[in-house]
Each structure stands twice: as structure tokens, then as C-alpha cells.
Write a protein that holds these residues in place. Structure first.
Motif, PDB file in Angstrom:
ATOM      1  N   PHE A 104       0.882  -1.161   0.000  1.00 24.81           N
ATOM      2  CA  PHE A 104       0.000   0.000   0.000  1.00 24.81           C
ATOM      3  C   PHE A 104       0.922   1.214   0.000  1.00 24.81           C
TER       4      PHE A 104
ATOM      5  N   LEU B 194      -6.543 -11.024   1.598  1.00 26.89           N
ATOM      6  CA  LEU B 194      -6.518  -9.631   1.150  1.00 26.89           C
ATOM      7  C   LEU B 194      -7.391  -8.757   2.048  1.00 26.89           C
ATOM      8  N   GLU B 195      -8.496  -9.312   2.535  1.00 25.10           N
ATOM      9  CA  GLU B 195      -9.327  -8.576   3.490  1.00 25.10           C
ATOM     10  C   GLU B 195      -8.508  -8.191   4.713  1.00 25.10           C
TER      11      GLU B 195
ATOM     12  N   ARG C  34      -5.833  -5.452   3.870  1.00 30.39           N
ATOM     13  CA  ARG C  34      -6.453  -4.124   3.746  1.00 30.39           C
ATOM     14  C   ARG C  34      -6.911  -3.591   5.093  1.00 30.39           C
TER      15      ARG C  34
ATOM     16  N   ALA D 278      -3.784  -2.300   6.768  1.00 32.29           N
ATOM     17  CA  ALA D 278      -3.377  -1.054   6.113  1.00 32.29           C
ATOM     18  C   ALA D 278      -4.352   0.080   6.447  1.00 32.29           C
ATOM     19  N   TYR D 279      -5.626  -0.237   6.521  1.00 35.08           N
ATOM     20  CA  TYR D 279      -6.657   0.747   6.891  1.00 35.08           C
ATOM     21  C   TYR D 279      -6.336   1.353   8.254  1.00 35.08           C
TER      22      TYR D 279
ATOM     23  N   MET E  72      -9.319   5.504   3.937  1.00 31.77           N
ATOM     24  CA  MET E  72      -9.446   4.472   2.900  1.00 31.77           C
ATOM     25  C   MET E  72     -10.792   4.718   2.226  1.00 31.77           C
TER      26      MET E  72
ATOM     27  N   TYR F 185     -10.166   0.842  -4.445  1.00 36.14           N
ATOM     28  CA  TYR F 185      -9.654   1.353  -3.185  1.00 36.14           C
ATOM     29  C   TYR F 185      -8.716   2.528  -3.431  1.00 36.14           C
TER      30      TYR F 185
ATOM     31  N   PHE G  87      -6.214   4.627  -0.855  1.00 39.62           N
ATOM     32  CA  PHE G  87      -5.640   4.895   0.462  1.00 39.62           C
ATOM     33  C   PHE G  87      -4.941   6.251   0.372  1.00 39.62           C
TER      34      PHE G  87
ATOM     35  N   HIS H  33      -2.422   0.900  -4.333  1.00 37.70           N
ATOM     36  CA  HIS H  33      -2.602  -0.508  -3.971  1.00 37.70           C
ATOM     37  C   HIS H  33      -2.899  -1.296  -5.235  1.00 37.70           C
TER      38      HIS H  33
ATOM     39  N   SER I  62      -5.799  -5.199  -6.586  1.00 36.86           N
ATOM     40  CA  SER I  62      -7.172  -4.715  -6.599  1.00 36.86           C
ATOM     41  C   SER I  62      -7.861  -5.186  -7.868  1.00 36.86           C
TER      42      SER I  62
END
Length: 320
Positions: free
Chosen positions: A58, A150-151, A154, A157-158, A168, A208, A210, A224, A227
Motif C-alpha cells: 500500500f 486480502l481482506e 487491507r 493497512a486501513y 481508505m 480502493y 488509500f 494498492h 485490486s
């Protein structure tokens, strides 16, 4: 932080980046490389029953995931092997010690937090930059397991973006003149159609965005690549040029500046929020972003030539 293993060392050249990365494979067969839309994508093959380290980037911030062998299903990853990461998370294929919630949420604990997601749960130790995660055995070997991984990446990273005063966003992104255009809008407004299909050379992403403040009173896009949609070679970070709120398709195209309150409203509408995250922090970050980056309403018509649309969007950007 970079966890290195033994084994032979392989030098890998990333096309389009102009740099070489030295990687170590811990005794496992090296990943195979495929070209997708002109960008290397990496398939991590398992030669024996042990885990494989993959990373998800990210912008300059990176999550490392140690995946058990059952989870390695031939998925193509954007990151090459061996990259350093800001946090290292080990995954296990077993039932989570916490019950799965109906909606994802964060729970803050000493020196870190728990993330309880739809497919995966984790405990993150922010002080030691490490974590442990659990994925349901029923998902192992299925495409859903990668969705869950991946969830988790993210979600971590969120949290990192929020701690830096960022957001985000559910948004499409384009690049113009070395800066990023962030296009927000409700589902079905046409973000994906406008970005991925109309602007193939300037397209960055459709799902997404960020965004974080930088040290010079501006804001950056942390790009990112893992995606939906085709990947593009680009810089990992890019200054934000403008924020656009895409309306439903019209019979003409027009762009007009919006008031600060309207800009904050559409940013909050587009921002990801999860139970356990303070709403005040999200509102404060949205207000800071709206004050720093030009915002506009974007009425679009698919009959308008792409070059004309891009010129209109460029005109909304402030001075670099």
C-alpha cells in the motif's frame, strides 16, 4: 522488518521499475512469473509442506503474510518475493478463538488490536509489528481464502492509514501530470466504467484509494495494486491533485467546485468505516483532506470524448 530464511539467493529484475530486488526462497521452488497487462505477477509454488511469505503493498507501507501450504492456490500476487515489510503476520488454518461477527469490527487491546472479519480474524501487536491470524478451515484451498487474506491486509493497512490521519476510500483513481485524481461516487455511478475503460493509459484503480497527509501540507495516494481490474506500473505514492464526486450519467459533462461541507459529506460517504473505529477520527480526517485538496462535482456523459473529460478533470487540480 525483514525475516530472511536460508536457501539459495535469486536476483530478480522488476520490469518497468528500473530496479533489482534480491530474494531468498527458504528452500522452496522459486515463484513463477506471468505477465498481466505488461506487469509481472507472481505465482508462489509450494515444493513442500511449509509456509510461503507473500507481501501486499500500500504505497510505501507493506504487509507480509505467511501463508500455510493449503492456502497457496496459484493466485497471482503483484509484489515480487523477498520485499521488506512493516508488519509480519502468520496465518493458521483453524477456527478462530473468537466467534465470527455478523459485520467486521476492530477491538483495541494492549499494544494492538483484534480484527474480526467476515472470513478471517487476527490479533495484531503494533508494538512488535507482528500478528497472528486464523482462517476458517472450510475456506482453505478455495478462492475465498485469498479473498480473506486480502481482506486482512487491507484491514491492517486501513488501521495504519487512519493512525496517520488518512482515509481508505471506495473510489476510482487516475493519474494526470504526475498527480492522482480520486473519483468517488455511489455504486453504479460509473467509476469503474469511467476509469478502467475510458482511461486505460492513466488508470490506477477502481476500488480502493488509500490517502494520507504528507509532510508538506499536501496529501498522497498510497497506490494498492492488488485490486480489481488490470494492474499498471506506477509509482507507489503520488500527490493528490483533486477529489471528484461522480454523479449518475447525464446527457452532458460538467465539473463544478463544491463547498467545503459538501466535500466532507461525499468523502465521509465514500470512506470505509468499521465497528470499533471512532467516527470523530474519520470526520476529522475527511475535513483535513477537503481543506487541503480541491474538490468538485463531476457530471459525466459517456458520449463526451475521453480527452475532453481528462482536460476537465485536470482543470480542477490545484497548483503542484
Amino acid at each position: 522488518m525483514h525475516l530472511q530464511g536460508g536457501g539459495s539467493s535469486t536476483s530478480t529484475h522488476l520490469q518497468g521499475s528500473g530496479s533489482s530486488t534480491s530474494t531468498e526462497f527458504d528452500g522452496i521452488a522459486p515463484p513463477t512469473i506471468q505477465q498481466v497487462e505488461g506487469r509481472p505477477r507472481w505465482c508462489h509454488e509450494t515444493a513442500r509442506d511449509c509456509g510461503r511469505r507473500v507481501t501486499v503493498s500500500f504505497g510505501p507501507w507493506r504487509v507480509a503474510l505467511y501463508l500455510p501450504a493449503p492456502l497457496l492456490t496459484g493466485y497471482l500476487w503483484c509484489d515480487p518475493p523477498g520485499l521488506p515489510a512493516d508488519i509480519e503476520i502468520h496465518l493458521q488454518v483453524e477456527h478462530s478463538p473468537e466467534p465470527r461477527p455478523s459485520e467486521p469490527r476492530f477491538e483495541f487491546i494492549n499494544d494492538g488490536y483484534r480484527y474480526l472479519g467476515e472470513m478471517i480474524s487476527a490479533e495484531i501487536d503494533q508494538k512488535n509489528c507482528s500478528g497472528q491470524a486464523w482462517i476458517d478451515p472450510s475456506l482453505a484451498g478455495d478462492d475465498d481464502c485469498i479473498t480473506g487474506c486480502l481482506e486482512l491486509a487491507r484491514a491492517v493497512a486501513y488501521q495504519a492509514v487512519l493512525c496517520r490521519g488518512g482515509l481508505m476510500l471506495h473510489a476510482a483513481t487516475l493519474q494526470a501530470d504526475g498527480r492522482a485524481l480520486v473519483i468517488c461516487g455511489r455504486s453504479g455511478a460509473g467509476k469503474s466504467t469511467l476509469s478502467a475503460k475510458r482511461f486505460t493509459t492513466s488508470y490506477l484503480g477502481t476500488e480502493y484509494a488509500f490517502v494520507v497527509p504528507d509532510r508538506n501540507d499536501g496529501w498522497l495516494l498510497w497506490w494498492h495494486g492488488q485490486s480489481r481490474g488490470p494492474t499498471r506500473s506506477c509509482r507507489w505514492t503520488m500527490p493528490l491533485g483533486a477529489l471528484l464526486r461522480l454523479t449518475a450519467e447525464r446527457n452532458h459533462s460538467a465539473i463544478g467546485r463544491v463547498a467545503l461541507s459538501d466535500a466532507v459529506a461525499f468523502l465521509v460517504e465514500s470512506a470505509f468505516w468499521c465497528e470499533g473505529i471512532g467516527l470523530q477520527a474519520l470526520l476529522d480526517n475527511a475535513l483535513d483532506l477537503a481543506r487541503a485538496v480541491p474538490s468538485a462535482r463531476f457530471d459525466h456523459c459517456l458520449k463526451t470524448p475521453s480527452e475532453e473529460l481528462l482536460a476537465m478533470m485536470r482543470a480542477t487540480m490545484g497548483a503542484p
